[in-house]
Scaffold this motif. Structure first.
Motif, PDB file in Angstrom:
ATOM      1  N   ASN A 162       4.508  16.413  -0.177  1.00 45.05           N
ATOM      2  CA  ASN A 162       5.543  16.193  -1.186  1.00 45.05           C
ATOM      3  C   ASN A 162       4.982  15.494  -2.421  1.00 45.05           C
ATOM      4  OD1 ASN A 162       7.854  17.390  -0.009  1.00 45.05           O
ATOM      5  ND2 ASN A 162       7.890  15.741   1.481  1.00 45.05           N
ATOM      6  N   ALA A 163       4.129  14.490  -2.183  1.00 43.83           N
ATOM      7  CA  ALA A 163       3.554  13.762  -3.308  1.00 43.83           C
ATOM      8  C   ALA A 163       2.611  14.663  -4.105  1.00 43.83           C
ATOM      9  CB  ALA A 163       2.825  12.516  -2.810  1.00 43.83           C
ATOM     10  N   VAL A 164       1.817  15.475  -3.413  1.00 44.62           N
ATOM     11  CA  VAL A 164       0.883  16.366  -4.108  1.00 44.62           C
ATOM     12  C   VAL A 164       1.654  17.400  -4.921  1.00 44.62           C
ATOM     13  CG1 VAL A 164      -0.834  18.179  -3.776  1.00 44.62           C
ATOM     14  CG2 VAL A 164      -1.019  16.054  -2.493  1.00 44.62           C
TER      15      VAL A 164
ATOM     16  N   ALA B  35       1.725  -2.691  14.222  1.00 47.40           N
ATOM     17  CA  ALA B  35       2.369  -1.851  15.219  1.00 47.40           C
ATOM     18  C   ALA B  35       1.364  -1.004  15.991  1.00 47.40           C
ATOM     19  CB  ALA B  35       3.402  -0.949  14.542  1.00 47.40           C
ATOM     20  N   ARG B  36       0.223  -0.712  15.381  1.00 50.09           N
ATOM     21  CA  ARG B  36      -0.707   0.228  16.012  1.00 50.09           C
ATOM     22  C   ARG B  36      -1.915  -0.415  16.660  1.00 50.09           C
ATOM     23  NH1 ARG B  36       1.629   2.767  11.716  1.00 50.09           N
ATOM     24  NH2 ARG B  36       2.024   4.994  11.911  1.00 50.09           N
TER      25      ARG B  36
ATOM     26  N   ASN C 224      10.678  10.495   7.285  1.00 51.40           N
ATOM     27  CA  ASN C 224       9.777   9.450   6.850  1.00 51.40           C
ATOM     28  C   ASN C 224      10.622   8.220   6.533  1.00 51.40           C
ATOM     29  OD1 ASN C 224       7.445   8.295   6.124  1.00 51.40           O
ATOM     30  ND2 ASN C 224       6.920   9.777   4.527  1.00 51.40           N
TER      31      ASN C 224
ATOM     32  N   TYR D 105      -5.170   4.854   0.014  1.00 49.69           N
ATOM     33  CA  TYR D 105      -6.380   4.027  -0.018  1.00 49.69           C
ATOM     34  C   TYR D 105      -6.185   2.601   0.500  1.00 49.69           C
ATOM     35  CZ  TYR D 105      -8.439   7.821  -2.577  1.00 49.69           C
ATOM     36  OH  TYR D 105      -8.908   9.042  -2.936  1.00 49.69           O
TER      37      TYR D 105
ATOM     38  N   ALA E 250       4.300   9.470  -4.738  1.00 49.13           N
ATOM     39  CA  ALA E 250       4.627   9.245  -3.328  1.00 49.13           C
ATOM     40  C   ALA E 250       5.971   8.548  -3.199  1.00 49.13           C
ATOM     41  CB  ALA E 250       3.531   8.428  -2.662  1.00 49.13           C
TER      42      ALA E 250
ATOM     43  N   LYS F 156      14.843   9.298  -0.436  1.00 47.51           N
ATOM     44  CA  LYS F 156      13.404   9.489  -0.637  1.00 47.51           C
ATOM     45  C   LYS F 156      12.999  10.908  -0.278  1.00 47.51           C
ATOM     46  CE  LYS F 156      11.154   5.012  -0.169  1.00 47.51           C
ATOM     47  NZ  LYS F 156      10.462   4.117   0.760  1.00 47.51           N
TER      48      LYS F 156
ATOM     49  N   GLU G 121       2.251  -1.768   9.502  1.00 47.47           N
ATOM     50  CA  GLU G 121       1.777  -0.538  10.136  1.00 47.47           C
ATOM     51  C   GLU G 121       0.627  -0.828  11.095  1.00 47.47           C
ATOM     52  OE1 GLU G 121       3.415   2.043   9.905  1.00 47.47           O
ATOM     53  OE2 GLU G 121       3.839   2.769   7.897  1.00 47.47           O
TER      54      GLU G 121
ATOM     55  N   PHE H  94      -3.982   6.711  12.537  1.00 49.11           N
ATOM     56  CA  PHE H  94      -3.309   6.347  11.292  1.00 49.11           C
ATOM     57  C   PHE H  94      -4.254   6.540  10.115  1.00 49.11           C
ATOM     58  CE2 PHE H  94      -1.539   2.767   8.547  1.00 49.11           C
ATOM     59  CZ  PHE H  94      -0.480   3.520   8.101  1.00 49.11           C
TER      60      PHE H  94
ATOM     61  N   ARG I 152       1.921   6.747   1.904  1.00 48.15           N
ATOM     62  CA  ARG I 152       2.458   7.851   2.690  1.00 48.15           C
ATOM     63  C   ARG I 152       3.737   7.454   3.416  1.00 48.15           C
ATOM     64  NH1 ARG I 152       1.425  10.016   7.826  1.00 48.15           N
ATOM     65  NH2 ARG I 152       0.201   8.171   8.270  1.00 48.15           N
ATOM     66  N   THR I 153       3.730   6.307   4.095  1.00 45.98           N
ATOM     67  CA  THR I 153       4.891   5.959   4.903  1.00 45.98           C
ATOM     68  C   THR I 153       5.877   5.078   4.146  1.00 45.98           C
ATOM     69  OG1 THR I 153       3.959   3.929   5.811  1.00 45.98           O
ATOM     70  CG2 THR I 153       3.442   5.975   6.954  1.00 45.98           C
ATOM     71  N   GLY I 154       5.405   4.421   3.068  1.00 44.26           N
ATOM     72  CA  GLY I 154       6.300   3.559   2.304  1.00 44.26           C
ATOM     73  C   GLY I 154       6.534   2.205   2.940  1.00 44.26           C
ATOM     74  N   TYR I 155       5.834   1.918   4.052  1.00 37.41           N
ATOM     75  CA  TYR I 155       5.990   0.621   4.714  1.00 37.41           C
ATOM     76  C   TYR I 155       4.781  -0.258   4.403  1.00 37.41           C
ATOM     77  CZ  TYR I 155       9.977   2.302   7.368  1.00 37.41           C
ATOM     78  OH  TYR I 155      11.209   2.774   7.723  1.00 37.41           O
TER      79      TYR I 155
ATOM     80  N   ASN J 137       0.165  14.580   2.685  1.00 39.68           N
ATOM     81  CA  ASN J 137       1.268  14.115   1.832  1.00 39.68           C
ATOM     82  C   ASN J 137       1.721  15.202   0.874  1.00 39.68           C
ATOM     83  OD1 ASN J 137      -1.216  14.061   0.619  1.00 39.68           O
ATOM     84  ND2 ASN J 137      -0.675  12.418  -0.791  1.00 39.68           N
TER      85      ASN J 137
ATOM     86  N   TYR K 189      12.749   2.968  15.006  1.00 38.48           N
ATOM     87  CA  TYR K 189      11.926   3.932  14.275  1.00 38.48           C
ATOM     88  C   TYR K 189      10.542   3.348  14.084  1.00 38.48           C
ATOM     89  CZ  TYR K 189       9.800   6.198  10.253  1.00 38.48           C
ATOM     90  OH  TYR K 189       8.907   6.813   9.417  1.00 38.48           O
ATOM     91  N   ARG K 190       9.530   4.123  14.441  1.00 35.96           N
ATOM     92  CA  ARG K 190       8.149   3.720  14.156  1.00 35.96           C
ATOM     93  C   ARG K 190       7.468   4.871  13.427  1.00 35.96           C
ATOM     94  NH1 ARG K 190       5.413   2.048  19.527  1.00 35.96           N
ATOM     95  NH2 ARG K 190       3.663   1.666  18.158  1.00 35.96           N
ATOM     96  N   PRO K 191       6.973   4.606  12.203  1.00 42.55           N
ATOM     97  CA  PRO K 191       6.351   5.672  11.411  1.00 42.55           C
ATOM     98  C   PRO K 191       5.247   6.358  12.211  1.00 42.55           C
ATOM     99  CG  PRO K 191       6.463   3.624  10.154  1.00 42.55           C
ATOM    100  CD  PRO K 191       6.908   3.307  11.534  1.00 42.55           C
ATOM    101  N   ASP K 192       5.158   7.665  12.123  1.00 43.40           N
ATOM    102  CA  ASP K 192       4.133   8.463  12.795  1.00 43.40           C
ATOM    103  C   ASP K 192       4.286   8.484  14.308  1.00 43.40           C
ATOM    104  OD1 ASP K 192       3.025   9.116  10.441  1.00 43.40           O
ATOM    105  OD2 ASP K 192       1.351   7.717  10.553  1.00 43.40           O
TER     106      ASP K 192
END
Lengths: 263, 496, 288
Positions: B379-381, C78-79, B39, C255, C23, B45, C75, C245, C67-70, B377, B180-183
């Motif tokens: 890790n957060a939970v 990019a999508r 991530n 949220y 998070a 992190k 985000e 996403f 979730r992603t921290g960005y 998520n 790097y692109r998230p997801d």
């Protein structure tokens, strides 16, 4: 017309059966009976965990029916209240109410439903509420124009002159005239509602994955596309049959040329 | 009509742009699919440090090799000064991906930052402090005494990195991050300062939202390596021409955290009953791979418990009766409130999602109503403690030693103590383990600690899994190691 | 609409501050909570919060993803191209094919083209696109190997765009055909036939414009689907668009992403309404 009504009642009974009775506990896992083929004991066979597919399809049918009922009730009641109310009250309130009714037209109803699922979780009631509220706008606009037309009739003018006001006028004279048309419109969206709920369930959206829904079952069973394609058939066919029957009873293209929300 | 034409033109140009962007390096690069990717590139992190190492981007001072043995990586040796002070000698002429040297000064600064930013590395030895004695000598002081320091520096939280002034991160592994692109994933290029870079191929690492989609992509010939294929497709793919599927046992354990802070689960009788209700054999059958867990570790470890965990529905029911949960027609209740729990799993470990309905069914057998949910998520939970039961996959012996898991995830107040468990007797055993250097005696202490966990049941160990990796012809010789700590390695496929 | 999106975060059942702390691995204490609350203006009156939020939104400050921290804006940036490409691409193809198909169907009602369009219409309305998509992946992608549905390049977009196009085509060709036939029953049309103009030419000359008007109006409804309804397609084909996403973000209670998604959906629909408005004004048969 009678035939269509009979089919509709038949469909309703078929869908509701899952609420009362299923041949097996739909959640009961039985490893000895995995991927069982069709048999007398398991009419539609079992899935990868040995759960009875028919029982799951039936529960899912009832959940779909619940969504349909909630969405239709909200569309019908909300649409009538908003549309008739705006027409009867008139003035600035009329404009304001119509503006509110237009909001969902600006926002795709599936987006609204996904947002609601995010906030309140995905279940038949929350999904039904979201899809229903998101679809209220067009009904309100339709009822509004129908009501205006009815109100221009001489007998209404006469009734008003005699002092019949607000609620009585709406209940006795306007509602009976507006209801049938609105009901047909609500019905014409029923097929789309079934597809929308199936889509939401397919997406999952953090819902309880073990509760059977046709869309969720398709998502879960799609990995068996090659090894046990019948599983996907049993999950997918009810959607197609249900929507086809609903579309055959109500003409879904009816609404297209009039403004409508999209599912 | 011209409007329609312009819409089509705009679309065409958009599509072209995407094609150009995505095919730029699709010629010779290896394509790898995973459901879990790092991530971002900040190793402090969560568990990002582990993921980066798994991608071949970052390295540790020490690491576990293919056979599970602890070996030096960026370090050369470690030497004990006293109970709480150690000297680590670094390997000479190792470089970050920008060519700068790996020095003790850089490590002291970045490790110090890690200690403030991430609670995970404090699990084994408490707070660590660092001092660079010369460019290749690092002095480490630990808060608690530990018998060996090598396993500590093999833990994923202590990866080696260098934080640049602009906030970007540099690493030392065989691959460097090009994009790097998230997801979506990583584009990796060979790190020019890692030996043998010329022969290494570029790698496109694609992230898949769920294992099913990844399996379909692999089946359609789109991936050279699909890590963590769902078991359901394995039998069919093994029979298929042109692809290789390898199944391998891993040192991971699947377990369920039982949140002791929840009123219902605070009662040890209820937790014991839940543990007794699990039919691990049935779960393994549902997964079509792996075996029932006997404790916190895979059974081949010296410190693993050897006896199978018992299943006893009758005893479970009795325990619930004793706890005051009376059985009615629709499950158990106490004072009108139903005995109901929510069980969570996360899609990055598809096996856990498969287990959900089985666990629900087994809990129902003893009268516990279970709702199941899939969360993104985890890790957060887990950190927030906002759950009843959480299914979890954990490498319990990442450094070949039992201490990391027992200390880091179950000691009173530990950074990753998700169940909120606290037991003085258990903590005492861990303290004894911290003083004990003899492997055999450590193993005995580890077994004793596990027995306490069985009695208190803050966690229920379920399955020792087996995983599957799908390979194209180009990577047919790839050998998976017993975990996903080193998926992309220096010895991957040769350049084409 | 912006009010609705704003309220999403205010009305959420879980405290966003708490989610963010876990998070992002922040220390859980009163200072952090107070800092986050003031950073997000949660300590101000609701109206004030709303104005600041809207101002930030216009400037592209959409918050940071839990979730992603960005940044959420980055985000989406990019999508969004992918979602727009398959949405607009599918719609455009649907429109372009709907005209000849609808025309052919109207030319000979009950004929071959009419049959095709009818079957398509009934089929697409009865079978959800993700069912059809599953079947196509199996048939074309795995059994026949004609298409690589999970390729890393544009080939992966063939099926998604095709599905959206088919769906649009199914509705639009019926609307176009129905309007043409209606024009065909008008006196001026019969007059044109009587003058010896062929049926094909008469339909094109007198019906097309009228039907195109109705078709453009119907596109608006399809456009609403192209942004929310395509979520199942993005999930099924593993396409990293904004709907995928959103679905992953919802499972993580992210949220700010939901908020941004509602706004993007509203902006998209407003833009489509405006575009349709301009086009229909341009095409309105009564205006010329």
């Amino acid at each position: 017309m009678k035939g269509k009504a009979a089919i509709l009642v038949g469909l309703a009974i078929l869908l509701s059966a899952g609420a009362i009775w299923q041949p097996f506990d739909p959640d009961a896992v039985d490893m000895a009976q995995r991927h069982a083929s069709l048999s007398f004991g398991h009419p539609l066979g079992t899935d990868h965990l040995g759960r009875d597919v028919l029982s799951r399809v039936m529960v899912a049918g009832w959940r779909t029916a619940a969504v349909l009922m909630v969405v239709s009730a909200i569309g019908f009641i909300g649409g009538t209240a908003l549309g008739c109310g705006a027409a009867i009250i008139g003035g600035r309130w009329e404009v304001a109410l119509l503006r509110i009714a237009e909001i969902p037209i600006v926002l795709p109803s599936l987006v609204v439903a996904m947002a609601a699922a995010a906030l309140f979780g995905l279940g038949p009631v929350s999904a039904g509420l979201a899809l229903g509220l998101a679809g209220i706008g067009p009904y309100a606009l339709l009822t509004h124009s129908l009501t205006l037309r009815v109100m221009a009739q001489p007998y209404i003018l006469a009734a008003r002159a005699m002092g019949v006001g607000g609620p009585a006028l709406a209940g006795r004279h306007i509602f009976p005239n507006v209801a049938p048309t609105l009901m047909v419109h609500v019905g014409s969206n029923a097929g789309r509602t079934v597809v929308a709920y199936a889509s939401l369930a397919f997406l999952g959206l953090g819902a309880d994955t073990s509760r059977p829904d046709w869309g969720a079952m398709l998502f879960e069973y799609r990995i068996f596309m090659f090894d046990d394609p019948a599983l996907m058939l049993w999950a997918g066919a009810p959607i197609a049959v249900c929507v086809t029957v609903l579309n055959a009873i109500f003409d879904p293209l009816r609404g297209i040329r009039a403004p409508r929300a999209e599912a | 009509m011209t409007n329609v034409v312009s819409v089509v033109a705009v679309t065409a140009s958009l599509l072209t742009a995407i094609v150009v962007a995505q095919t730029a390096n699709a010629q010779t690069a290896l394509t790898v699919g995973q459901t879990f990717i790092a991530n971002g590139t900040d190793p402090t992190k969560g568990s990002t440090g582990w993921a980066l190492t798994s991608h071949g981007i970052s390295e540790n001072l020490f690491t576990v090799d293919r056979n599970g043995d602890l070996v030096p990586e960026l370090a050369q040796s470690a030497e004990r000064l006293d109970d709480q002070t150690w000297i680590i000698k670094l390997a000479p002429s190792r470089r970050f991906s920008d060519g700068s040297d790996v020095t003790a000064q850089v490590l002291a600064a970045s490790f110090a930052y890690t200690m403030t930013a991430n609670p995970a590395p404090k699990g084994t030895a408490g707070m660590l402090t660092f001092q660079a004695l010369d460019p290749l000598t690092l002095k480490v002081s630990t808060e608690r005494a530990i018998p060996r320091i090598e396993p500590l520096f093999a833990e994923w939280a202590l990866v080696v990195y260098q934080k640049k002034d602009d906030g970007s991160m540099l690493f030392t592994g065989p691959y460097a991050v090009a994009d790097y692109r998230p997801d979506v994933g990583f584009t990796l290029k060979p790190n020019p300062h890692f030996p043998g870079a010329a022969a290494r191929s570029e790698i496109t690492l694609r992230r898949f939202g769920d294992a099913q989609t990844m399996a379909l992509a692999f089946e359609a010939g789109q991936l050279d390596l699909a890590f963590g294929l769902p078991t359901d497709v394995v039998a069919r793919l093994k029979a298929k021409q042109g692809v290789t599927v390898k199944s391998f046992p891993v040192a991971y354990q699947y377990m369920a955290w039982l949140n002791t802070r929840r009123p219902m689960l605070a009662d040890v009788k209820v937790r014991k009953a839940i543990d007794l209700s699990f039919d691990r054999g049935q779960i393994a059958q549902a997964l079509k791979a792996g075996s029932p867990a006997t404790g916190a570790y895979a059974p081949y470890f010296a410190f693993a418990v050897k006896e199978p965990r018992p299943r006893d529905i009758q005893a479970a029911r009795t325990l619930l009766d004793q706890a005051g949960w009376t059985m009615g027609t629709r499950g158990r209740t106490k004072g009108g409130a139903p005995l109901a729990v929510t069980v969570l799993a996360y899609p990055q470990r598809p096996d856990l999602v498969t287990m959900l309905p089985v666990i629900k069914s087994q809990l129902q057998e003893i009268g516990i109503a279970a709702e199941t949910r899939v969360i993104e998520n985890v890790n957060a939970v887990a950190a927030s403690g906002d759950f009843d039961m959480l299914l979890w996959a954990q490498h319990t012996a990442p450094s070949g030693d039992p201490a990391f898991f027992l200390n880091g995830m179950l000691r009173t107040g530990a950074g990753l103590n998700y169940a909120g468990y606290s037991s003085p007797a258990y903590d005492g055993l861990l303290d004894a383990m911290g003083r004990e250097g003899n492997p055999k005696a450590r193993a005995e202490l580890a077994v004793k600690a596990q027995k306490i966990l069985f009695d208190d049941a803050p966690v229920s160990f379920l399955i020792t899994p087996e995983w599957h990796v799908g390979l194209s012809e180009r990577l047919a010789n790839y050998v998976p190691w017993g975990s996903d700590y080193h998926v992309l390695r220096a010895d991957m496929g040769a350049k084409r | 609409m912006s009010v609705l999106a704003f309220l999403v975060v205010t009305a959420m059942p879980a405290d966003p501050v708490r989610i963010a702390i876990y998070a992002w691995n922040l220390p859980l204490n009163d200072d952090t909570v107070a800092a986050l609350r003031s950073q997000w203006n949660l300590d101000r009156p609701l109206i004030d919060q709303y104005i600041r939020w809207l101002g930030g939104f216009v400037r592209g400050e959409w918050g940071t993803s839990f979730r992603t921290g960005y940044p959420v804006f980055a985000e989406f940036a990019a999508r969004l191209p992918l979602t727009l490409a398959i949405g607009i691409g599918g719609l455009a193809i649907g429109v372009v094919v709907a005209i000849p198909l609808g025309f052919a169907a109207a030319l000979r009602p009950g004929g071959f083209a009419d049959g095709v369009s009818r079957v398509l219409s009934v089929g697409m309305q009865s079978v959800p696109v993700f069912c059809l998509g599953l079947a196509l992946i199996w048939l074309l992608g795995v059994e026949l190997r004609w298409i690589q549905p999970f390729a890393a390049d544009a080939e992966a977009l063939v099926l998604p765009v095709g599905l959206i196009a088919f769906r649009a085509l199914a509705t639009l060709s019926r609307v176009y055909r129905a309007e043409l036939l209606e024009a065909g029953s008008q006196p001026f049309f019969r007059a044109a036939l009587a003058k010896g103009v062929g049926r094909r030419e008469a339909l094109w000359r007198h019906g097309h414009r009228h039907a195109l008007y109705a078709l453009v109006a119907a596109v608006r409804a399809e456009a609403g689907w192209a942004i929310g309804g395509t979520a199942t397609i993005e999930i099924l084909f593993g396409l990293p668009g904004i709907s995928q996403f959103l679905v992953q973000s919802i499972a993580a209670r992210d949220y700010f992403v939901l908020q941004a998604y509602i706004m993007v959906g509203a902006i998209w629909m407003t833009a489509m309404n405006a575009a349709v408005g301009v086009l229909t004004a341009h095409l309105d048969p009564r205006i010329r």
